[in-house]
Design an enzyme around this catalytic site. Structure first.
Site, PDB file in Angstrom:
ATOM      1  N   GLY A   1       2.289   2.595  -2.482  1.00 34.34           N
ATOM      2  CA  GLY A   1       2.144   3.356  -3.736  1.00 34.34           C
ATOM      3  C   GLY A   1       2.977   2.835  -4.896  1.00 34.34           C
TER       4      GLY A   1
ATOM      5  N   GLU B   1       6.737  -6.717  -8.503  1.00 35.03           N
ATOM      6  CA  GLU B   1       6.663  -7.866  -7.592  1.00 35.03           C
ATOM      7  C   GLU B   1       6.719  -9.178  -8.361  1.00 35.03           C
ATOM      8  OE1 GLU B   1       6.256  -7.435  -4.191  1.00 35.03           O
ATOM      9  OE2 GLU B   1       5.155  -5.551  -3.902  1.00 35.03           O
TER      10      GLU B   1
ATOM     11  N   GLY C   1       0.797  -1.224   0.000  1.00 32.58           N
ATOM     12  CA  GLY C   1       0.000   0.000   0.000  1.00 32.58           C
ATOM     13  C   GLY C   1       0.829   1.274   0.000  1.00 32.58           C
TER      14      GLY C   1
END
Ligand SMILES: Nc1ncnc2c1ncn2[C@@H]1O[C@H](COP(=O)(O)OP(=O)(O)O)[C@@H](O)[C@H]1O
Ligand SMILES: [Mg+2]
Length: 282
Positions: free
Chosen positions: A48, A169, A46
């Protein structure tokens, strides 16, 4: 200094600008990525990071500030040109396949781009060789291991000959073996092609291999520098919920136990080397 291939100038982005109670997902972030560089972006969930990726490829436009890539200001007119020079690899290896075989899959985007057949065959072979998957041309993608799937996804991106490869990721759903395969692939690629890479990762061991690390926290850039500089602030990274590389944690424990290490090492090799030198002098 190499030329700048992508930059953010004071970029702020809010998903729901009409709702003043919601904080921006990305807040006043400036950055520059140089041609040939490997930049790792790290940060808690979270913070960003994926929003930044969407701003990089023109899926989102900043509320304030500006994005530039490949020498162009990002806007409705330039975004296709910019995107055609970027390769993207995402988190879930199973959501990235369209072809029935590995080679079909890598060829897919080329076919869509109207690349002639002979050229296509050449690029598919070349890209799969870069990720060491040449023996799997006719394999079905869903039978591959996670690491192999991500390597094929990287080959698919490479086949388009991008100037910039962005991995969001791409290693986080993989087991340690698969993660290692993908990281080694990125390293080898960089050595053989000098490709510019932006990798977004939770894994500080992976980030330690980059030229530069940018640390995000709740939408803001809070640190930026070469891995040595960023890891020197180890405690701050731990406070942000990030796990330090194994060799650093061991270094800290050894230092606490009275072993006079010169520094906390980022790599196991470095740590072993210093311990070896220290104890062999005793
Ligand atoms: N489509 C969306 N709509 C509204 N809020 C979103 C959306 N996507 C992400 N966010 C919010 O934006 C913030 C940053 O998310 P994200 O960029 O996905 O972070 P990261 O990739 O670092 O986990 C989070 O607070 C998240 O809840
Ligand atoms: Mg994300």
């Amino acid at each position: 200094m190499n030329s700048i291939i992508l930059s953010f100038q004071h970029v702020t982005f809010t998903y729901t600008p009409e709702d003043e109670t919601v904080a921006p997902a990305v807040k006043d972030v400036s950055l520059a990525v140089h041609d040939g560089e490997w930049l790792a972006i790290v940060g808690h969930n979270g913070s960003g990071k994926s929003t930044m990726v969407k701003l990089m490829n023109g899926l989102l436009f900043p509320g304030e500030g500006s994005v530039a890539a490949m020498g162009m200001d990002m806007n409705e007119e330039t975004l296709w040109d910019i995107r055609s020079q970027m390769g993207m690899v995402f988190q879930n290896p199973d959501n990235q396949f369209v072809g029935a075989t590995v080679q079909d899959d890598v060829a897919f985007a080329l076919e869509n781009n109207g690349v002639p057949h002979a050229e296509m065959v050449k690029r598919v072979k070349e890209s799969l060789a870069h990720v060491k998957m040449s023996d799997y041309l006719d394999h079905e993608p869903h039978h591959l291991s996670g690491g192999q799937k991500q390597r094929v996804a990287i080959a698919g991106a490479l086949a388009l000959r991008p100037r910039l490869l962005i991995l969001d990721e791409a290693t986080s759903m993989l087991d340690p073996q698969g993660r290692m395969e993908v990281i080694e692939t990125i390293q080898a690629l960089r050595e053989s092609t000098g490709l510019t890479v932006i990798s977004i990762t939770h894994d500080l061991e992976e980030a330690a291999l980059a030229d530069r690390i940018l640390v995000m926290n709740v939408g803001e850039k809070i640190m930026e520098g070469p891995p040595e500089t960023v890891f020197a602030e180890g405690n701050r990274l731990v406070e942000l919920g990030l796990d330090l590389p194994f060799a650093m944690r061991v270094s800290h424990l050894l230092q606490e136990a009275g072993v006079p290490l010169g520094k906390a090492h980022m790599s196991e090799e470095g740590l072993v080397e210093e311990l070896w030198t220290f104890y062999s002098k005793k």
